[in-house]
Design a protein around this motif. Structure first.
Motif, short mmCIF file in Angstrom:
data_model
loop_
_atom_site.label_atom_id
_atom_site.label_comp_id
_atom_site.label_asym_id
_atom_site.label_seq_id
_atom_site.Cartn_x
_atom_site.Cartn_y
_atom_site.Cartn_z
N SER A 146 -2.84 -71.25 -17.49
CA SER A 146 -1.84 -71.59 -18.50
C SER A 146 -0.44 -71.39 -17.95
O SER A 146 -0.24 -70.61 -17.01
CB SER A 146 -2.03 -70.71 -19.75
OG SER A 146 -1.07 -71.00 -20.75
N HIS A 158 4.98 -73.85 -23.11
CA HIS A 158 4.45 -75.17 -23.47
C HIS A 158 5.47 -75.97 -24.28
O HIS A 158 5.74 -77.15 -24.00
CB HIS A 158 3.16 -75.03 -24.30
CG HIS A 158 1.92 -74.76 -23.52
ND1 HIS A 158 1.59 -73.49 -23.06
CD2 HIS A 158 0.90 -75.57 -23.12
CE1 HIS A 158 0.43 -73.55 -22.43
NE2 HIS A 158 -0.01 -74.80 -22.44
N GLU A 170 -2.68 -77.70 -15.23
CA GLU A 170 -3.06 -76.30 -15.07
C GLU A 170 -4.36 -76.17 -14.28
O GLU A 170 -5.15 -77.10 -14.17
CB GLU A 170 -3.24 -75.66 -16.46
CG GLU A 170 -1.94 -75.60 -17.25
CD GLU A 170 -2.12 -75.21 -18.70
OE1 GLU A 170 -1.17 -74.64 -19.27
OE2 GLU A 170 -3.19 -75.51 -19.29
#
Length: 207
Positions: A146, A158, A170
């Motif tokens: 992530s 994000h 990712e």
């Protein structure tokens, strides 16, 4: 032409996000049953291994995989070695030349191929998004699961990347990859309702 596979392998031992769908492959029909072919089926999360996030993953009104242009995932990319960082910030990125690359891949070297799902990872500070956008970056890739801390619910990185029209790749495997310029190909599947997609990510030396 030398290609470097920077995808994580998919197999019974592939680590997945805790609580997410484990990877599983099994034969639906064997050659003994069909008389001609083996036919298999795969069950897994779309965020298994090396994958891209669609905006819909973290925004219910965001674009889905089928909506995203493929050229985001192909073209000039620069691999940066940030292996000493616990967090990637704008000030850290200022120490690198991005050399006009629209795709930046961060090598943290904190999650090796074959290791279990990590407990902590280096994350992306939201201020890195505006810095990358100011240099024309359209895709950010990381070698961890992530861009945000694993326990984050806000997913600030994000959202900051999305605000600046930077897409997310990712779970890369950048072991042994020398920092520098490459051509990246990491095409997602055309999943109509997908919030993400596995990819086969490949680098070749930039010419």
């Amino acid at each position: 032409m030398k290609m470097i596979d920077v995808s994580r392998r998919l197999g019974p031992d592939t680590p997945v996000w805790p609580g997410d769908t484990p990877y599983r492959y099994q034969l639906s029909w064997s050659m003994e049953e069909t008389g001609s072919v083996n036919v298999g089926q795969v069950e897994m999360s779309v965020h298994t291994g090396t994958h891209v996030d669609a905006p819909y993953h973290f925004d219910s009104n965001g674009e889905k995989m089928i909506d995203l242009p493929l050229d985001i995932y192909m073209g000039k990319a620069i691999v940066l070695d940030v292996s000493n960082a616990t967090e990637v910030t704008a000030s850290l990125l200022e120490g690198f030349s991005l050399d006009g690359a629209e795709r930046v891949l961060l090598k943290t070297d904190t999650w090796k191929e074959g290791e279990p799902f990590p407990e902590t990872i280096p994350s992306i500070h939201p201020d890195a998004a505006s810095y990358l956008a100011s240099h024309g970056v359209r895709l950010l890739g990381v070698d961890v699961p992530s861009v945000d801390p694993l326990d984050s619910k806000e997913l600030a990185a994000h959202h900051a990347l999305h605000t600046h029209s930077i897409h997310i790749l990712e779970g890369l495997n950048l072991e042994g990859v020398t920092p520098g310029l490459y051509e990246l190909t990491a095409l997602p599947l055309p999943i109509v309702e997908g919030d993400g997609s596995p990819v086969r990510a490949v680098l070749r030396y930039y010419e």
